[in-house]
Write a protein that holds these residues in place. Structure first.
Motif, PDB file in Angstrom:
ATOM      1  N   THR A  82      43.450  32.924  83.814  1.00 51.28           N
ATOM      2  CA  THR A  82      43.404  33.362  85.211  1.00 51.28           C
ATOM      3  C   THR A  82      44.433  34.462  85.401  1.00 51.28           C
ATOM      4  OG1 THR A  82      45.020  31.692  85.908  1.00 51.28           O
ATOM      5  CG2 THR A  82      42.691  31.077  86.029  1.00 51.28           C
ATOM      6  N   LEU A 117      46.708  27.991  87.428  1.00 49.00           N
ATOM      7  CA  LEU A 117      47.321  29.182  88.011  1.00 49.00           C
ATOM      8  C   LEU A 117      48.827  28.981  87.972  1.00 49.00           C
ATOM      9  CD1 LEU A 117      44.437  28.917  89.485  1.00 49.00           C
ATOM     10  CD2 LEU A 117      45.382  30.691  90.931  1.00 49.00           C
ATOM     11  N   PRO A 120      50.266  29.625  92.275  1.00 49.29           N
ATOM     12  CA  PRO A 120      49.059  29.667  93.094  1.00 49.29           C
ATOM     13  C   PRO A 120      49.240  30.308  94.466  1.00 49.29           C
ATOM     14  CG  PRO A 120      49.858  27.425  92.864  1.00 49.29           C
ATOM     15  CD  PRO A 120      50.654  28.271  91.932  1.00 49.29           C
ATOM     16  N   LEU A 128      41.052  37.348  91.930  1.00 49.98           N
ATOM     17  CA  LEU A 128      41.523  36.632  90.752  1.00 49.98           C
ATOM     18  C   LEU A 128      40.459  36.734  89.664  1.00 49.98           C
ATOM     19  CD1 LEU A 128      43.710  34.531  89.644  1.00 49.98           C
ATOM     20  CD2 LEU A 128      42.021  32.805  90.325  1.00 49.98           C
TER      21      LEU A 128
END
Length: 169
Positions: A82, A117, A120, A128
């Motif tokens: 991510t 993540l 976050p 993202l």
């Protein structure tokens, strides 16, 4: 978010190929479709909002599931990264060995991977990128990515965002 609501995930790449394993010769590349789902597979579109889930160890993740064509179901390595688009340093990778379950339609799937993540609060409302790479025991690879927008109902602040800065709507 409650445990009874499927969390959001990601769609990467979808095409058609014959069967889960493909054939006698290992394919140079398989096909991967990444979607949402803690309990079942649900595809998503680029730009779609996805809800963050709170992990048991205090972190935050997006529930992801993967479907494949052209890969063997045993001894599969799944790697999910991510990255907040405007912050390359935010890249967080989680990886592990999985076993794909064969489906009646010839595809294989794995349900419920937590794509982590790192921070976050800094990803909320931001584009993202989720990138998945699936490699089977023969070395056949399937990969793809999707751009999503994480959603999270929290007042936790992003440590890298200046005080008073707003999330993008």
């Amino acid at each position: 978010m409650t445990g009874s609501t499927p969390a959001a995930g990601i769609v990467v790449l979808l095409a058609f190929a014959p069967g889960c394993a493909g054939g006698d010769e290992p394919p140079a590349q398989g096909i991967a479709e990444l979607g949402t789902g803690e309990w079942q597979f649900e595809p998503l579109a680029d730009g779609q909002e996805v809800e963050l889930a709170h992990g048991a160890q205090g972190g935050w993740h997006l529930w992801t599931s993967v479907r494949t064509l052209g890969l063997e179901p045993e001894g599969v390595l799944l790697e999910v990264t991510t990255t907040v688009i405007d912050d390359p340093a935010s890249a967080t990778t989680s990886r592990g060995r999985i076993k794909l379950t064969e489906r009646e339609d010839g595809r294989c799937e794995f349900i419920g991977w937590p794509a982590v993540l790192g921070e976050p609060a800094c990803a909320i409302g931001q584009p993202l990128r989720i990138r998945a790479v699936v490699t089977d025991a023969r070395g056949a690879v399937a990969s793809g990515e999707r751009l999503v927008r994480p959603r999270w109902d929290s007042d936790e602040a992003c440590a890298r965002r200046p005080q008073g800065a707003q999330d993008v709507d």
